[in-house]
Motif scaffolding. Structure first.
Motif, short mmCIF file in Angstrom:
data_model
loop_
_atom_site.label_atom_id
_atom_site.label_comp_id
_atom_site.label_asym_id
_atom_site.label_seq_id
_atom_site.Cartn_x
_atom_site.Cartn_y
_atom_site.Cartn_z
N GLN A 1 0.81 -1.22 0.00
CA GLN A 1 0.00 0.00 0.00
C GLN A 1 0.84 1.27 0.00
O GLN A 1 0.32 2.37 0.15
CB GLN A 1 -0.95 -0.01 1.21
N GLN B 1 -5.85 0.72 -3.02
CA GLN B 1 -4.58 0.01 -3.18
C GLN B 1 -3.44 0.79 -2.53
O GLN B 1 -2.61 0.22 -1.82
CB GLN B 1 -4.27 -0.18 -4.66
N ARG C 1 -2.19 3.69 0.01
CA ARG C 1 -2.60 4.48 1.18
C ARG C 1 -1.52 5.47 1.61
O ARG C 1 -1.82 6.43 2.31
CB ARG C 1 -2.92 3.55 2.35
#
Length: 678
Positions: free
Chosen positions: A75, A234, A236
């Motif tokens: 992520q 997907q 972050r």
């Protein structure tokens, strides 16, 4: 406050780290780096000065976030400006026990996402990319009845790229170009017409250029909620390197990725903002704290690259710049042991300056410094030719940075194919001897570089592959040929060329991000640095000052700055040295010297003393032989001797103006004069 790819593939994820791994990640960092690495939640701005361990800090920050459980590796999206930098990030993270982090350039990340979403966003497969922009630009120019050559086509393509990266449409371009004081290859209205025709041609062909990759990806996120939801789910956490170089188009894509979130860490150096001409906008970095009032701002100022003497000069150069709004300034603090003071040298003309630099490079190489640890940096590429000639005359190998990419050279492609074939043949021999044998089949001979530019370049390319094999075996003794071929493929993909043994010739722009033990910064005259077209714009002049700062901070230990008073021998010596040296370099004494002494002015005290001693010896030798002084040895040769202080006849013979006859006639006397002055 200031304190000192899309797709859900999980391959490469690391197992749960041991409990003490997070602490270990921070253990090797200094206080400033540790503060930055521990700030794992955004927004964070890391102001990283030259040589302060920027890459080390951001990789340790990501690793610390993973090891503490704040980040899931897959992520995290780390955005760089070059494929090589992305590859280095991935390699360092792997060494820290972290896999799965996406480290990509803006364009690589956008291509991956757009290829995945193209059917949904564009209604079909990923369009073809324009590989040769000049061909499309040439067609657009022809349709608009413009007469062009290759240089003007390149300039037109650059203007179109600038317009697109600054989000200017063809209709906007004339006004935007005027406001930015662009040096346009044709009238702005004509450039705008070519730009419009270029866009129409791409639309007709159903193709995209590299700027479109970013624009269409940003559009997909802005206008398609399902795409935005998937991408933002997907990714972050975001890290953006070299943030001072982000342009408006890249910032638009970054904003689309973020979607209003603040889990962002940017890393940059306002003092290294040197790409405004391409559309880069430093206000994104300078205004970061205004945009994110709760941002944590961390300064990295401990310079581990350069000696305190080099760092001190860099601080003086940038310290004369006007204070800019926004984030606090950076002042480097040298952490290495002391070294030689930077030298300032004035020459009568450019060929003499180049000959002196080549002689100094020859002396450094003969003294044991690898040629690859030396660089000659200039403001414009046109300055390279005189240094190429001078280095060739001095027998010093060189590499011209910015030329053909290493892995695209014909000899390298041929060598890689042969190595791949040998690996497929299950060769079980030791790696280094096998690589040498394979390359010997295409004419490579160890320790015997051939004469001539093209032949020498070929030999250096192949030698670089051998040297790489030697280095890798030292790190991985069990590495076999198949593993070496795989490593070469990874390097080629990342454009991570091995070191080629030669003095690097590079523009100051191309040198950014690199470093050498010894650096010669040459051609420092007004009209070249700062460049002539910047002189009527204070902001452009200050960018030129930052360019000199970047050049200076490339040096680890030895630094020489030089300029010449005339372009050609015998020309009027009236060129003023760069204004950026005022108050920094010793005052030029050219105007106060006698005509004979003006032929070579050396501002370094010890070299100046030796130069005068050599002139006295030459006068005696000329009188004894009843010949003019210049017949004995020219002033440029005396200057080269004074700068390099040869100790042997071999070292003396390498200098310009010393042939076999003069070596026999005067060599021992010259060496005695040098020894007496030591």
């Amino acid at each position: 406050m200031v304190v000192g790819e899309l797709g859900s593939g999980r391959a490469g994820s690391t197992e749960s780290p041991p409990p003490d791994s997070a602490a270990a990640v921070l253990a090797g960092l200094d206080e400033q780096q540790r503060t930055a690495a521990a700030a794992v939640t955004g927004p964070v701005c890391i102001l990283a000065g030259a040589g302060t361990g920027k890459t080390r800090t951001i990789t340790h920050r990501i690793a610390y976030g993973v090891h503490t459980g704040v980040y899931t590796p897959e992520q995290v999206l780390a955005v760089t400006f070059t494929a090589r930098a992305a590859g280095e990030l991935r390699g360092r993270l792997s060494a820290l026990g972290v896999g799965g982090v996406q480290a990509r350039t803006f364009h690589a990340a956008a291509m991956r996402q757009l290829r995945y979403f193209a059917p949904r966003v564009l209604g079909g497969p990923m369009p073809e990319l324009v590989e040769n922009k000049l061909r499309v630009v040439a067609g657009a120019a022809t349709r608009n009845r413009l007469t062009t050559d290759r240089a003007s086509l390149r300039d037109l393509a650059s203007e179109i790229e600038w317009a697109k990266t600054t989000l200017a449409t063809p209709e906007d371009y004339p006004a935007r170009a005027k406001a930015a004081a662009r040096e346009t290859p044709f009238e702005p209205a004509a450039v705008a017409a070519v730009y419009a025709s270029y866009e129409q041609a791409k639309s007709r062909d159903g193709s995209l250029d590299f700027e479109d990759l970013l624009l269409v990806t940003a559009y997909a996120l802005e206008e398609h909620r399902d795409v935005a939801r998937e991408v933002r789910g997907q990714y972050r956490h975001f890290v953006v390197d070299e943030y001072q170089d982000v342009n408006p188009l890249q910032q638009r894509l970054l904003d689309a990725w973020l979607g209003g979130r603040a889990e962002l860490c940017v890393v940059g150096d306002p003092n290294q903002t040197i790409y405004s001409f391409t559309g880069a906008d430093p206000d994104h970095l300078l205004g970061f704290a205004d945009r994110y009032p709760d941002a944590e701002v961390v300064k990295l100022e401990r310079d581990y690259r350069s000696t305190p003497e080099v760092v001190g000069l860099a601080n003086r150069i940038i310290g004369m710049a006007p204070r800019r709004r926004g984030l606090p300034g950076l002042r480097l603090l040298g952490q290495r042991a002391g070294g030689p003071e930077p030298r300032f040298l004035e020459h009568p003309d450019e060929p003499t300056e180049a000959a002196a630099v080549a002689a100094a490079c020859r002396a450094l190489v003969d003294g044991g410094l690898p040629a690859a640890e030396i660089a000659v940096l200039f403001r414009i590429n046109a300055q390279s030719q005189v240094y190429e000639s001078a280095l060739a005359d001095a027998g010093v190998p060189y590499v011209l940075k910015g030329g053909e990419r290493f892995f695209e050279r014909p000899e390298v492609r041929e060598a890689v194919l042969l190595l791949r074939g040998a690996a497929a043949g299950r060769d079980d021999g030791a790696l280094v001897p096998t690589v040498r044998d394979v390359l010997a089949s295409v004419g490579w001979v160890e320790h015997r570089p051939p004469p001539g530019g093209a032949a020498r370049d070929r030999w250096q390319s192949l030698s670089a592959l051998v040297d790489l094999a030697v280095d890798l075996v030292a790190e991985q003794p069990t590495l076999d040929l198949a593993g070496f071929v795989t490593h070469l493929a990874e390097r080629a993909n990342a454009q991570h060329a091995p070191t080629v043994q030669g003095v690097t010739l590079a523009s100051m722009h191309a040198a950014k991000g690199l470093e050498w033990d010894a650096v010669f910064v040459v051609g420092l005259v007004d009209g070249v640095l700062p460049i002539a077209q910047s002189l009527n714009r204070p902001d452009a002049v200050e960018e030129e000052r930052r360019l000199l700062y970047v050049a200076v901070t490339r040096a680890r230990e030895q630094l020489t700055l030089s300029w010449s008073l005339s372009r050609q021998p015998g020309g009027r010596r009236s060129r003023p040295r760069s204004r950026f040296l005022t108050g920094i370099a010793p005052e030029s004494t050219a105007a106060r010297r006698t005509p004979a002494a003006r032929a070579a002015v050396v501002l370094d005290g010890a070299a100046g003393q030796l130069f005068e001693a050599l002139r006295s010896w030459r006068t005696e030798a000329a009188t004894a032989a009843s010949v003019p002084a210049y017949v004995v040895l020219g002033d440029a040769t005396l200057q080269a001797i004074a700068e390099t202080r040869p100790r042997t006849l071999t070292e003396l013979a390498a200098l310009p103006g010393i042939g076999a006859r003069k070596l026999a006639a005067y060599g021992e006397d010259v060496l005695a004069t040098v020894a007496a002055d030591t």
